[in-house]
Design a protein around this motif. Structure first.
Motif, mmCIF file in Angstrom:
data_model
loop_
_atom_site.group_PDB
_atom_site.id
_atom_site.type_symbol
_atom_site.label_atom_id
_atom_site.label_comp_id
_atom_site.label_asym_id
_atom_site.label_seq_id
_atom_site.Cartn_x
_atom_site.Cartn_y
_atom_site.Cartn_z
ATOM 1 N N LEU A 52 -18.907 -34.223 44.196
ATOM 2 C CA LEU A 52 -19.124 -32.968 44.919
ATOM 3 C C LEU A 52 -18.031 -32.797 45.970
ATOM 4 O O LEU A 52 -17.601 -33.762 46.606
ATOM 5 C CB LEU A 52 -20.487 -32.976 45.607
ATOM 6 C CG LEU A 52 -21.729 -33.065 44.720
ATOM 7 C CD1 LEU A 52 -22.985 -33.101 45.583
ATOM 8 C CD2 LEU A 52 -21.806 -31.900 43.737
ATOM 9 N N THR A 53 -17.618 -31.565 46.182
ATOM 10 C CA THR A 53 -16.572 -31.289 47.142
ATOM 11 C C THR A 53 -16.865 -29.984 47.868
ATOM 12 O O THR A 53 -17.651 -29.162 47.376
ATOM 13 C CB THR A 53 -15.200 -31.207 46.439
ATOM 14 O OG1 THR A 53 -14.190 -30.964 47.407
ATOM 15 C CG2 THR A 53 -15.181 -30.075 45.421
ATOM 16 N N LEU A 95 -16.048 -34.056 36.111
ATOM 17 C CA LEU A 95 -15.640 -32.811 36.751
ATOM 18 C C LEU A 95 -15.908 -32.878 38.249
ATOM 19 O O LEU A 95 -16.721 -33.683 38.704
ATOM 20 C CB LEU A 95 -16.395 -31.629 36.134
ATOM 21 C CG LEU A 95 -16.270 -31.428 34.619
ATOM 22 C CD1 LEU A 95 -17.238 -30.351 34.148
ATOM 23 C CD2 LEU A 95 -14.838 -31.075 34.236
ATOM 24 N N GLU A 96 -15.244 -32.004 38.994
ATOM 25 C CA GLU A 96 -15.523 -31.830 40.414
ATOM 26 C C GLU A 96 -16.261 -30.507 40.579
ATOM 27 O O GLU A 96 -15.949 -29.529 39.887
ATOM 28 C CB GLU A 96 -14.229 -31.814 41.239
ATOM 29 C CG GLU A 96 -13.240 -32.926 40.908
ATOM 30 C CD GLU A 96 -13.820 -34.297 41.127
ATOM 31 O OE1 GLU A 96 -14.463 -34.493 42.175
ATOM 32 O OE2 GLU A 96 -13.651 -35.181 40.254
ATOM 33 N N SER A 146 -19.201 -22.741 46.761
ATOM 34 C CA SER A 146 -18.536 -21.638 46.039
ATOM 35 C C SER A 146 -18.979 -21.571 44.588
ATOM 36 O O SER A 146 -18.763 -20.567 43.909
ATOM 37 C CB SER A 146 -17.024 -21.829 46.095
ATOM 38 O OG SER A 146 -16.637 -22.995 45.374
ATOM 39 N N ASN A 147 -19.571 -22.668 44.100
ATOM 40 C CA ASN A 147 -20.005 -22.837 42.713
ATOM 41 C C ASN A 147 -18.833 -22.913 41.743
ATOM 42 O O ASN A 147 -18.982 -22.610 40.555
ATOM 43 C CB ASN A 147 -20.979 -21.730 42.287
ATOM 44 C CG ASN A 147 -22.042 -22.243 41.320
ATOM 45 O OD1 ASN A 147 -22.356 -23.437 41.292
ATOM 46 N ND2 ASN A 147 -22.603 -21.346 40.518
ATOM 47 N N LEU A 148 -17.683 -23.322 42.232
ATOM 48 C CA LEU A 148 -16.518 -23.490 41.377
ATOM 49 C C LEU A 148 -16.468 -24.920 40.841
ATOM 50 O O LEU A 148 -16.849 -25.875 41.527
ATOM 51 C CB LEU A 148 -15.237 -23.190 42.148
ATOM 52 C CG LEU A 148 -15.066 -21.735 42.622
ATOM 53 C CD1 LEU A 148 -13.804 -21.597 43.457
ATOM 54 C CD2 LEU A 148 -15.043 -20.780 41.433
ATOM 55 N N VAL A 149 -15.978 -25.047 39.608
ATOM 56 C CA VAL A 149 -15.848 -26.341 38.949
ATOM 57 C C VAL A 149 -14.370 -26.620 38.695
ATOM 58 O O VAL A 149 -13.618 -25.720 38.292
ATOM 59 C CB VAL A 149 -16.640 -26.366 37.629
ATOM 60 C CG1 VAL A 149 -16.489 -27.715 36.930
ATOM 61 C CG2 VAL A 149 -18.111 -26.064 37.891
ATOM 62 N N TYR A 150 -13.975 -27.878 38.937
ATOM 63 C CA TYR A 150 -12.571 -28.253 38.801
ATOM 64 C C TYR A 150 -12.420 -29.413 37.827
ATOM 65 O O TYR A 150 -13.280 -30.294 37.746
ATOM 66 C CB TYR A 150 -11.995 -28.684 40.154
ATOM 67 C CG TYR A 150 -12.152 -27.661 41.250
ATOM 68 C CD1 TYR A 150 -11.186 -26.683 41.464
ATOM 69 C CD2 TYR A 150 -13.264 -27.701 42.098
ATOM 70 C CE1 TYR A 150 -11.332 -25.745 42.482
ATOM 71 C CE2 TYR A 150 -13.414 -26.778 43.118
ATOM 72 C CZ TYR A 150 -12.442 -25.796 43.310
ATOM 73 O OH TYR A 150 -12.592 -24.880 44.308
ATOM 74 N N GLN A 151 -11.304 -29.373 37.098
ATOM 75 C CA GLN A 151 -10.930 -30.495 36.241
ATOM 76 C C GLN A 151 -9.445 -30.770 36.458
ATOM 77 O O GLN A 151 -8.612 -29.855 36.308
ATOM 78 C CB GLN A 151 -11.202 -30.184 34.770
ATOM 79 C CG GLN A 151 -11.013 -31.388 33.863
ATOM 80 C CD GLN A 151 -11.518 -31.123 32.462
ATOM 81 O OE1 GLN A 151 -11.418 -30.006 31.961
ATOM 82 N NE2 GLN A 151 -12.072 -32.143 31.823
ATOM 83 N N LYS A 175 -7.758 -28.298 38.766
ATOM 84 C CA LYS A 175 -7.677 -26.890 38.382
ATOM 85 C C LYS A 175 -9.077 -26.327 38.122
ATOM 86 O O LYS A 175 -9.936 -27.005 37.550
ATOM 87 C CB LYS A 175 -6.819 -26.723 37.136
ATOM 88 C CG LYS A 175 -5.360 -27.117 37.332
ATOM 89 C CD LYS A 175 -4.552 -26.891 36.062
ATOM 90 C CE LYS A 175 -3.088 -27.283 36.275
ATOM 91 N NZ LYS A 175 -2.300 -27.068 35.032
ATOM 92 N N THR A 176 -9.265 -25.072 38.541
ATOM 93 C CA THR A 176 -10.539 -24.408 38.313
ATOM 94 C C THR A 176 -10.729 -24.142 36.827
ATOM 95 O O THR A 176 -9.801 -23.674 36.139
ATOM 96 C CB THR A 176 -10.600 -23.072 39.078
ATOM 97 O OG1 THR A 176 -10.323 -23.313 40.454
ATOM 98 C CG2 THR A 176 -11.964 -22.429 38.947
ATOM 99 N N ILE A 177 -11.919 -24.440 36.322
ATOM 100 C CA ILE A 177 -12.225 -24.167 34.917
ATOM 101 C C ILE A 177 -13.449 -23.267 34.823
ATOM 102 O O ILE A 177 -14.238 -23.152 35.761
ATOM 103 C CB ILE A 177 -12.481 -25.469 34.122
ATOM 104 C CG1 ILE A 177 -13.731 -26.194 34.673
ATOM 105 C CG2 ILE A 177 -11.264 -26.372 34.152
ATOM 106 C CD1 ILE A 177 -14.178 -27.362 33.802
ATOM 107 N N GLU A 178 -13.604 -22.624 33.690
ATOM 108 C CA GLU A 178 -14.771 -21.767 33.476
ATOM 109 C C GLU A 178 -16.013 -22.644 33.275
ATOM 110 O O GLU A 178 -15.963 -23.636 32.537
ATOM 111 C CB GLU A 178 -14.550 -20.881 32.258
ATOM 112 C CG GLU A 178 -15.686 -19.905 31.998
ATOM 113 C CD GLU A 178 -15.422 -19.014 30.792
ATOM 114 O OE1 GLU A 178 -16.375 -18.326 30.353
ATOM 115 O OE2 GLU A 178 -14.292 -19.023 30.274
ATOM 116 N N ALA A 179 -17.082 -22.260 33.929
ATOM 117 C CA ALA A 179 -18.326 -23.042 33.824
ATOM 118 C C ALA A 179 -19.510 -22.097 33.924
ATOM 119 O O ALA A 179 -19.798 -21.561 34.992
ATOM 120 C CB ALA A 179 -18.377 -24.098 34.915
#
Length: 682
Positions: free
Chosen positions: A223-224, A287-288, A293-298, A301-305
């Motif tokens: 989590l970040t 994943l992060e 913000s409910n954003l997911v990173y790999q 980089k932000t990815i669609e989730a």
């Protein structure tokens, strides 16, 4: 949490496209006319002088209510009653003992099979495959009751040992002998006639809910926040909602970044409740995720989730349709709500809600809330429903507790070997401690853990607990001690009760009470003592605050089920919106006056609402019972009283409490104690 196997539940599964599987089959009605019933009663009364006429009438009417055309004609029913009614009391007792022995054989072996089939699902020592879930969902016991209608054993029991309503049990509680209680409890086995296929489907739906919950892990080490800050060790994984809640509790002692951690966990919970949580981050450590913000990173980089597709609420719907399908088979308890409260708990939903709402409206909630605010040095946050600062451990460094428990219990075998020693620390003599410990097995759980009791003498109770690769951390240990309390109850109330059909406790709130009593002694079992003169007052306030929290969740659970019955065609999105709305309403009514914030949904995070519907009020009643038992235990021998109290078996809740403590079951003593504790702490 105690593992509960509820007979007479049923399920309608959903197809892969989300449409409900419909069953057009309607519940059969009795094939016996009122005229025939009257004739049978007259004939039996005339031919059996000195018989208890009212009990005989009850038996004939109940057997007639269960009789179907496939069982025979009305003349066949007359003949059956004439040949199988037992008027001689010595013979009746002989038959009762034989039936009890055989039911123990049957249900005990079914329990053993179910326990072993579910091992690959429940234990982390197995590599899990989809086929394990299919076997785990198989309800081996789903046909035996219907078989007993076909071979007429059920009718022999119904005729000679008819069931009593909750009102009748309460009216007779103080004057019934143990034999009369046992006869009444035998009558509880055959109160409705539910098709085996519904029971089979029920087991499958329940198992699927368990699997869904056991794999709902959040990799909090990934989590970040918006600035890229991480607050948890990279390898920390927490099961929802239990471990998330416990991690939140643990951070009250963390003055460095505890509040930031709590707020982040709270935000995760909010996303779970609203089903905005990205499906990809559930049980995934690759994943992060920024829950704000409910954003997911790999890889930075932000990815669609996409969000989880309301699966949380679909599980609740599955349970609802499962149980609604069997409503017609219960002429009196014709909703799952009634079966769970009037039936399983033997405390009506209406009485339950009144006890809880009266408690939550008390002025003491505001006063305790103000005290917590002062102790925290800040305004209350919604997650402070889990405030843990009244406990002795709240000021301790949990990492040190983790080190101690991991050293003591590197694996399940180490905990199992130490169970007798833990009982000795609670006051048991070595012989009794060894006996109890020998009847409990410890297994490494895939989920948070549970207790599964034996169902026949000769079987062990099972303590399922989560143990990490480094050994058992303190959170796991704390939960394990809770489950150990369940196991001790399960063992005493099976082996020491005077008759098998009386085994157990009035409802699961009573086993939760003993589990709480054990759990509160977890530090004592580690050799850590609290000599503070305020200890007793703080314990009272801790229990009061726990009851306040879980009572609100229980009321939410009841009101959500009432909404489901009023809206039986609702889909998962509609249920999600309704659950969140009801959660806000309960919050605004009972928590806003204390917390000063409105429209919070946190009460809806509990996983029990998915895999243990309408179970939560057992914890609230467990708190009430726990307090009354703790007050009774003061100055007395802990093992002597625990053994005496829990071998009473399945009396009605209030009568059990009267026999245990000399007082009625009531929330008032806890309210009074909170008031006294507040005065003491001034």
């Amino acid at each position: 949490m105690k593992k509960i196997i509820i007979l007479f539940s049923a399920a309608l599964l959903l197809s892969s496209c989300g449409n409900q599987v419909k069953m057009d089959k309607k519940a059969d009605v009795s094939a016996i006319s009122a005229k025939t019933i009257a004739q049978v009663i007259d004939e039996l009364g005339n031919s059996n002088s000195g018989t208890n006429k009212s009990l005989m009438e009850k038996g004939v009417k109940h057997a007639a209510n269960l009789w179907r055309g496939s069982d025979g004609s009305e003349e066949d029913f007359k003949t059956f009653c004439k040949e199988n009614y037992i008027s001689d009391q010595a013979e009746k007792e002989l038959v009762f003992q034989k039936i009890s022995r055989n039911i123990e054989v049957i249900t005990g072996n079914f329990n053993k099979i179910a326990l072993e089939l579910l091992e690959p699902v429940h234990l982390n020592t197995f590599e899990q495959h989809a086929i394990d879930n299919a076997f785990g969902a198989y309800s081996v016991d789903s046909h035996w009751m219907n078989d007993f209608y076909q071979n007429k054993i059920a009718f022999i029991i119904a005729l000679n040992f008819p069931p009593f309503s909750l009102e009748e049990k309460e009216a007779n509680a103080k004057k019934w002998t143990r034999q009369q209680w046992a006869y009444a409890r035998l009558g509880d086995y055959f109160t409705a006639r539910v098709p085996a296929e519904l029971l089979q489907e029920a087991g499958k739906a329940a198992a699927e809910s368990d699997v869904y919950i056991m794999d709902y892990n959040i990799y909090v080490g990934h989590l970040t926040d918006a600035e890229g800050n991480r607050f948890f060790p990279v390898d920390k994984v927490l099961l929802s909602h239990w471990n998330l809640r416990d991690e939140l509790k643990a951070n009250y002692a963390n003055k460095k970044d505890g509040l930031e951690k709590q707020k982040m966990i709270y935000q995760v919970m909010q996303r779970i409740i609203s089903q905005e949580i990205p499906e990809k981050v559930i049980n995934n450590g690759n994943l992060e995720w920024d829950p704000y913000s409910n954003l997911v990173y790999q890889n930075g980089k932000t990815i669609e989730a996409t969000p989880e597709p309301n699966e949380r609420y679909q599980q609740i719907l599955n349970n609802f349709h499962a149980n609604k399908a069997i409503d017609p088979y219960y002429p009196d308890q014709n909703t799952f709500i009634k079966r769970q409260y009037d039936g399983a708990k033997e405390i009506s939903a209406e009485a339950t809600e009144k006890i809880f709402t009266d408690f939550m409206r008390s002025e003491e909630t505001k006063k305790v809330g103000e005290l917590i605010k002062q102790r925290l040095g800040r305004d209350l946050e919604p997650f402070d429903i889990w405030y843990d600062g009244f406990k002795a451990r709240s000021g301790m460094d949990e990492s040190k507790l983790d080190a101690q428990t991991r050293k003591l219990y590197p694996d399940a075998a180490a905990l199992e070997a130490d169970l007798p020693n833990l009982l000795v620390k609670l006051g048991y003599d070595k012989e009794r401690a060894q006996w109890l410990g020998a009847h409990i097995a410890v297994d490494p759980a895939r989920g948070s853990g549970h207790a599964w009791g034996g169902a026949a003498k000769g079987q062990k109770a099972h303590l399922r607990t989560r143990i990490g690769e480094k050994g058992m951390d303190y959170k796991g240990y704390n939960i394990a001690v809770h489950e150990f309390g369940h196991n001790v109850e399960q063992t005493i109330s099976l082996y020491d009760v005077d008759n098998f059909v009386m085994n157990g406790v009035p409802n699961t709130a009573f086993t939760e009470a003993l589990a709480f009593i054990f759990q509160k002694r977890d530090l004592l079992l580690l050799g850590i003592h609290n000599d503070s003169p305020q200890e007793d007052a703080l314990k009272k306030l801790d229990l009061f605050w726990s009851a306040y929290e879980i009572m609100g969740v229980s009321v939410l659970d009841i009101r959500m089920w009432k909404w489901l019955y009023a809206n039986p065609e609702a889909n998962s999105a509609q249920l999600r919106d309704a659950a969140m709305r009801i959660a806000k309403e309960v919050w605004n009514e009972f928590y806003t006056p204390v917390y000063g914030v409105k429209d919070q949904t946190i009460l809806a995070v509990y996983s029990h609402m998915l895999n243990s519907p309408l179970y939560l009020s057992n914890y609230a009643f467990g708190n009430i019972i726990e307090f009354q038992l703790e007050q009774h235990l003061k100055g007395k021998s802990f093992p002597t009283e625990i053994d005496r109290i829990f071998k009473q078996g399945r009396l009605t809740p209030n009568q059990w409490m009267v026999e245990a403590t000399g007082n009625d079951l009531s929330a008032q003593p806890l309210l009074k104690a909170a008031k006294e504790a507040l005065e003491e702490l001034k």
